[in-house]
Write a protein that holds these residues in place. Sequence first.
Motif, mmCIF file in Angstrom:
data_model
loop_
_atom_site.group_PDB
_atom_site.id
_atom_site.type_symbol
_atom_site.label_atom_id
_atom_site.label_comp_id
_atom_site.label_asym_id
_atom_site.label_seq_id
_atom_site.Cartn_x
_atom_site.Cartn_y
_atom_site.Cartn_z
ATOM 1 N N VAL A 243 3.992 1.289 7.894
ATOM 2 C CA VAL A 243 4.571 0.685 6.765
ATOM 3 C C VAL A 243 5.019 -0.600 6.941
ATOM 4 O O VAL A 243 6.033 -0.638 7.902
ATOM 5 N N ILE B 76 5.143 -4.332 -0.070
ATOM 6 C CA ILE B 76 4.983 -3.169 0.877
ATOM 7 C C ILE B 76 3.371 -3.284 1.129
ATOM 8 O O ILE B 76 2.646 -2.981 0.319
ATOM 9 N N LYS C 233 1.418 -5.523 -0.773
ATOM 10 C CA LYS C 233 1.218 -5.511 -2.214
ATOM 11 C C LYS C 233 2.704 -5.464 -2.766
ATOM 12 O O LYS C 233 3.700 -4.975 -2.306
ATOM 13 N N TYR D 147 5.753 -5.131 -4.714
ATOM 14 C CA TYR D 147 6.452 -3.947 -5.382
ATOM 15 C C TYR D 147 7.316 -4.368 -6.582
ATOM 16 O O TYR D 147 8.061 -4.966 -6.780
ATOM 17 N N ASP E 254 13.568 4.961 -4.745
ATOM 18 C CA ASP E 254 12.256 4.572 -5.305
ATOM 19 C C ASP E 254 11.375 4.117 -4.031
ATOM 20 O O ASP E 254 10.150 4.072 -3.939
ATOM 21 N N LEU E 255 12.171 3.277 -3.079
ATOM 22 C CA LEU E 255 11.419 2.729 -1.934
ATOM 23 C C LEU E 255 10.912 3.706 -1.053
ATOM 24 O O LEU E 255 9.926 3.682 -0.339
ATOM 25 N N LYS F 132 9.890 6.788 -1.809
ATOM 26 C CA LYS F 132 8.918 7.400 -2.339
ATOM 27 C C LYS F 132 7.570 6.537 -1.924
ATOM 28 O O LYS F 132 6.513 7.230 -1.575
ATOM 29 N N GLU F 133 7.688 5.116 -2.379
ATOM 30 C CA GLU F 133 6.602 4.403 -1.561
ATOM 31 C C GLU F 133 6.172 4.543 -0.034
ATOM 32 O O GLU F 133 4.918 4.759 0.251
ATOM 33 N N LYS G 186 4.601 7.897 0.632
ATOM 34 C CA LYS G 186 3.194 7.865 0.225
ATOM 35 C C LYS G 186 2.168 7.588 1.293
ATOM 36 O O LYS G 186 1.267 7.884 1.798
ATOM 37 N N ILE G 187 2.947 6.394 1.873
ATOM 38 C CA ILE G 187 1.845 5.570 2.608
ATOM 39 C C ILE G 187 2.003 6.527 4.074
ATOM 40 O O ILE G 187 1.079 6.437 5.070
#
Length: 201
Positions: free
Chosen positions: A41, A178, A181, A183, A191-192, A194-195, A198-199
């Motif tokens: 990430v 991120i 991409k 954000y 919220d960050l 969560k992203e 996911k990665i």
Amino acid sequence: MTLLKNNLKKILILFFLIFTNSYSYAQNTDEIFVGNENAKVKIKIYSSYTCPHCANFHNSVYPKLIKEYASKDLIKFTFVDFPLDIAALNASKIVRCATKESSILLIDEIYKNQSIWSAGDKIQQINSNLFLIGNKFNLSNEKLSNCLKDKKLEDKILNDRLEGQKKYSINSTPTIIINEKKYEGNASFEDLSKEILKILK
């Protein structure tokens, strides 16, 4: 013999430039980041040192990201200059006057005291305020003055800003990228996270 003397003179001048402040003040033109350079990430933040939202993010969200992810080598968090005014541009130069080891701490100090150093009516007063911060990190006024005059460093900062604006259509700060991409969500820790998770899955 004359040629040898001329070459020796050139070498001595080169060494003088390398080992004096007139050369070394622009030493930190590389990425300024925290975490693992090879992390899965990669987060970039485009920010301005006079932006209140940037200061709020840095003081409240950023420390949590560093503690939870960067300290475990799970992310690479990179700072990219996106100055919105001359005061922010000068603050960016001051940060890059510092060594790589102390630049992050200097960023912390600048955001922590944003309302104080940026409160001057004239840029000369703001610069003086920034110098007081820089002095805490063993940066002399002479070195800081030279850094503010450094056209090459200024071009690097402004080119980074321009490239970011073109590549990611940045129109406000802070803007978070991120893994290349942009954000678009709320830049809260939750919220960050969560992203990021996911990665990492």
